[in-house]
Structures are given as structure tokens and as C-alpha cells.
Design a protein around this motif. Structure first.
Motif, mmCIF file in Angstrom:
data_model
loop_
_atom_site.group_PDB
_atom_site.id
_atom_site.type_symbol
_atom_site.label_atom_id
_atom_site.label_comp_id
_atom_site.label_asym_id
_atom_site.label_seq_id
_atom_site.Cartn_x
_atom_site.Cartn_y
_atom_site.Cartn_z
ATOM 1 N N GLN A 51 52.881 -109.019 -50.643
ATOM 2 C CA GLN A 51 53.725 -107.946 -51.164
ATOM 3 C C GLN A 51 54.385 -107.107 -50.071
ATOM 4 O O GLN A 51 55.167 -106.220 -50.372
ATOM 5 N N ARG A 52 54.079 -107.376 -48.829
ATOM 6 C CA ARG A 52 54.711 -106.642 -47.734
ATOM 7 C C ARG A 52 56.127 -107.157 -47.510
ATOM 8 O O ARG A 52 56.467 -108.269 -47.909
ATOM 9 N N PRO A 53 56.950 -106.364 -46.818
ATOM 10 C CA PRO A 53 58.341 -106.787 -46.567
ATOM 11 C C PRO A 53 58.436 -108.047 -45.710
ATOM 12 O O PRO A 53 57.529 -108.381 -44.957
ATOM 13 N N THR A 54 59.566 -108.710 -45.857
ATOM 14 C CA THR A 54 59.899 -109.858 -45.031
ATOM 15 C C THR A 54 61.224 -109.565 -44.338
ATOM 16 O O THR A 54 61.903 -108.589 -44.660
ATOM 17 N N PHE A 55 61.573 -110.416 -43.376
ATOM 18 C CA PHE A 55 62.838 -110.218 -42.669
ATOM 19 C C PHE A 55 63.466 -111.560 -42.330
ATOM 20 O O PHE A 55 62.800 -112.591 -42.337
ATOM 21 N N GLY A 56 64.745 -111.514 -42.017
ATOM 22 C CA GLY A 56 65.475 -112.699 -41.562
ATOM 23 C C GLY A 56 65.824 -113.644 -42.685
ATOM 24 O O GLY A 56 65.359 -113.511 -43.817
ATOM 25 N N PRO A 57 66.655 -114.632 -42.345
ATOM 26 C CA PRO A 57 67.103 -115.590 -43.369
ATOM 27 C C PRO A 57 65.969 -116.454 -43.933
ATOM 28 O O PRO A 57 66.075 -116.977 -45.031
ATOM 29 N N LEU A 58 64.865 -116.583 -43.199
ATOM 30 C CA LEU A 58 63.738 -117.381 -43.674
ATOM 31 C C LEU A 58 62.673 -116.527 -44.362
ATOM 32 O O LEU A 58 61.600 -117.017 -44.720
ATOM 33 N N ASN A 59 62.962 -115.227 -44.529
ATOM 34 C CA ASN A 59 62.022 -114.300 -45.176
ATOM 35 C C ASN A 59 60.630 -114.352 -44.545
ATOM 36 O O ASN A 59 59.624 -114.512 -45.236
ATOM 37 N N GLN A 60 60.591 -114.215 -43.232
ATOM 38 C CA GLN A 60 59.331 -114.212 -42.511
ATOM 39 C C GLN A 60 58.589 -112.902 -42.751
ATOM 40 O O GLN A 60 59.205 -111.829 -42.839
ATOM 41 N N PRO A 61 57.258 -112.935 -42.838
ATOM 42 C CA PRO A 61 56.489 -111.693 -43.001
ATOM 43 C C PRO A 61 56.728 -110.749 -41.823
ATOM 44 O O PRO A 61 56.950 -111.197 -40.696
ATOM 45 N N ASP A 62 56.653 -109.455 -42.101
ATOM 46 C CA ASP A 62 56.851 -108.449 -41.047
ATOM 47 C C ASP A 62 55.551 -108.149 -40.305
ATOM 48 O O ASP A 62 55.466 -107.183 -39.558
ATOM 49 N N HIS A 63 54.535 -108.966 -40.517
ATOM 50 C CA HIS A 63 53.207 -108.707 -39.958
ATOM 51 C C HIS A 63 52.419 -110.020 -39.918
ATOM 52 O O HIS A 63 52.815 -111.011 -40.538
ATOM 53 N N GLN A 64 51.299 -109.986 -39.208
ATOM 54 C CA GLN A 64 50.311 -111.056 -39.314
ATOM 55 C C GLN A 64 48.968 -110.550 -38.829
ATOM 56 O O GLN A 64 48.894 -109.738 -37.914
ATOM 57 N N LEU A 65 47.935 -111.013 -39.473
ATOM 58 C CA LEU A 65 46.575 -110.755 -39.054
ATOM 59 C C LEU A 65 45.994 -112.115 -38.698
ATOM 60 O O LEU A 65 46.104 -113.062 -39.472
ATOM 61 N N LYS A 66 45.429 -112.210 -37.510
ATOM 62 C CA LYS A 66 44.882 -113.486 -37.023
ATOM 63 C C LYS A 66 43.410 -113.265 -36.708
ATOM 64 O O LYS A 66 43.037 -112.232 -36.143
ATOM 65 N N ILE A 67 42.577 -114.248 -37.071
ATOM 66 C CA ILE A 67 41.138 -114.126 -36.838
ATOM 67 C C ILE A 67 40.607 -115.376 -36.151
ATOM 68 O O ILE A 67 41.120 -116.473 -36.349
ATOM 69 N N ASP A 68 39.581 -115.186 -35.336
ATOM 70 C CA ASP A 68 38.799 -116.304 -34.844
ATOM 71 C C ASP A 68 37.352 -115.938 -35.111
ATOM 72 O O ASP A 68 36.911 -114.829 -34.752
ATOM 73 N N LEU A 69 36.630 -116.822 -35.785
ATOM 74 C CA LEU A 69 35.258 -116.560 -36.203
ATOM 75 C C LEU A 69 34.332 -117.635 -35.666
ATOM 76 O O LEU A 69 34.710 -118.801 -35.584
ATOM 77 N N ASP A 70 33.118 -117.233 -35.331
ATOM 78 C CA ASP A 70 32.076 -118.173 -34.939
ATOM 79 C C ASP A 70 30.852 -117.863 -35.785
ATOM 80 O O ASP A 70 30.142 -116.884 -35.533
ATOM 81 N N GLY A 71 30.640 -118.676 -36.820
ATOM 82 C CA GLY A 71 29.542 -118.430 -37.744
ATOM 83 C C GLY A 71 28.178 -118.578 -37.106
ATOM 84 O O GLY A 71 27.253 -117.848 -37.438
ATOM 85 N N ALA A 72 28.028 -119.520 -36.185
ATOM 86 C CA ALA A 72 26.731 -119.724 -35.536
ATOM 87 C C ALA A 72 26.326 -118.493 -34.737
ATOM 88 O O ALA A 72 25.162 -118.094 -34.741
ATOM 89 N N ALA A 73 27.278 -117.882 -34.054
ATOM 90 C CA ALA A 73 27.007 -116.688 -33.254
ATOM 91 C C ALA A 73 27.158 -115.405 -34.067
ATOM 92 O O ALA A 73 26.835 -114.322 -33.571
ATOM 93 N N GLN A 74 27.689 -115.520 -35.301
ATOM 94 C CA GLN A 74 27.898 -114.366 -36.180
ATOM 95 C C GLN A 74 28.803 -113.315 -35.550
ATOM 96 O O GLN A 74 28.530 -112.115 -35.587
ATOM 97 N N VAL A 75 29.925 -113.798 -34.954
ATOM 98 C CA VAL A 75 30.906 -112.908 -34.337
ATOM 99 C C VAL A 75 32.318 -113.336 -34.703
ATOM 100 O O VAL A 75 32.542 -114.456 -35.189
ATOM 101 N N GLY A 76 33.256 -112.449 -34.438
ATOM 102 C CA GLY A 76 34.661 -112.750 -34.638
ATOM 103 C C GLY A 76 35.516 -111.726 -33.929
ATOM 104 O O GLY A 76 35.014 -110.734 -33.398
#
Length: 156
Positions: A51-76
Motif C-alpha cells: 500500500q505504500r507509494p510507487t514511482f517511475g514507469p515500472l511502479n517500483q516501491p519507494d522503499h525496501q526492507l531486507k533481512i538476513d537470518l540465521d536460525g541456527a545461531a538465532q540472529v538476524g
């Protein structure tokens, strides 16, 4: 209001696809985070709030959240690119990664990008339950989560 999330990640039982997994509920998000934490990802998963705004002719999101998780170590670790919620109306966009004054001891290396490769700073690594709480907050607000601390980054 809660946001619908588009999540781009690798799933072992599906062909690689440019189509996101759609997450609408807390239960769906928990299930997805459990899967990601338990399965090595070729690159960190990316989440967008639909539901957040998009931009450009391809309607790209105006944001991103990126995660890296390691379940064995219980961290991210989390990165966020988009508006700064601490400067409303300022139209200040930037990139941030999580930070803590109490780095996780013996944490594995977590990646912002595995192809380049670019790693998260050691002080960006948080306990997995804290990362989970922040991702749930993102689903509720569509903004950079406030339940964790952030440091500016020149990589997103």
C-alpha cells in the motif's frame, strides 16, 4: 492498519520466480520468517509494503526492507531503504542498517548482498526475536521499524 507484504525470497520447493509471496497476516509472516531462518537463502529476502507509494514507469516501491537470518545461531540483521520516519514531510530518503550497543558474540556473518558480497556490520546483528518483532512492526506501519536502532548505510 496493517500492510500486505510482498516478499521476495528463495523457496526450495518452488522454481525461482520473480513473483513475490504475499503475506497478509501475522501468522503468515511468522511462518515465512521461520522458513527463511531455517533455509539458506542465495541472497537476502526483500520485503515491500504493497500500500505504500510507487514511482517511475515500472511502479517500483519507494522503499525496501531486507533481512538476513540465521536460525541456527538465532540472529538476524535488517536494512531499510526509504523515507526517514524521524523526519516526516522532509522527503529525506536514505538507507539504514540495524545497530546495537551489545553486539552478539560469535555471530555468523550476515549479508546485505551475497552476490557482491557485502556484509552487514557486526553491530547490525540482533537476536532473532528482535528482528522478528521489527519485521512485524514493518507489516503494521509500512515504515522503518522504531523498535530497533538504526545507523546510516551507503549500501542497500
Amino acid at each position: 492498519m496493517s500492510y500486505t507484504l510482498d516478499v521476495y525470497y528463495h523457496r526450495d520447493d518452488e522454481r525461482d520466480s520473480d513473483e513475490p509471496t504475499v503475506v497478509r497476516t501475522s501468522a503468515e509472516l511468522d511462518e515465512l520468517l521461520d522458513y527463511i531462518a531455517g533455509h539458506e537463502q542465495p541472497n537476502p529476502p526483500v520485503l515491500h509494503a504493497r500500500q505504500r507509494p510507487t514511482f517511475g514507469p515500472l511502479n517500483q516501491p519507494d522503499h525496501q526492507l531486507k533481512i538476513d537470518l540465521d536460525g541456527a545461531a538465532q540472529v538476524g540483521a535488517i536494512s531499510f531503504m526509504g523515507d526517514d520516519p524521524d523526519r516526516p514531510g522532509d522527503e529525506h530518503a536514505g538507507a539504514w542498517v540495524t545497530t546495537t550497543d551489545q553486539p552478539v558474540r560469535d555471530a555468523p556473518v550476515l549479508y546485505l548482498d551475497k552476490h557482491v558480497p557485502v556484509v552487514f556490520p557486526a553491530d547490525a546483528v540482533l537476536p532473532l526475536d528482535v528482528v522478528r518483532r521489527a519485521v512485524h512492526e514493518f507489516r503494521k506501519t509500512g515504515e522503518r521499524p522504531r523498535c530497533v536502532r538504526w545507523q546510516e548505510s551507503d549500501v542497500f
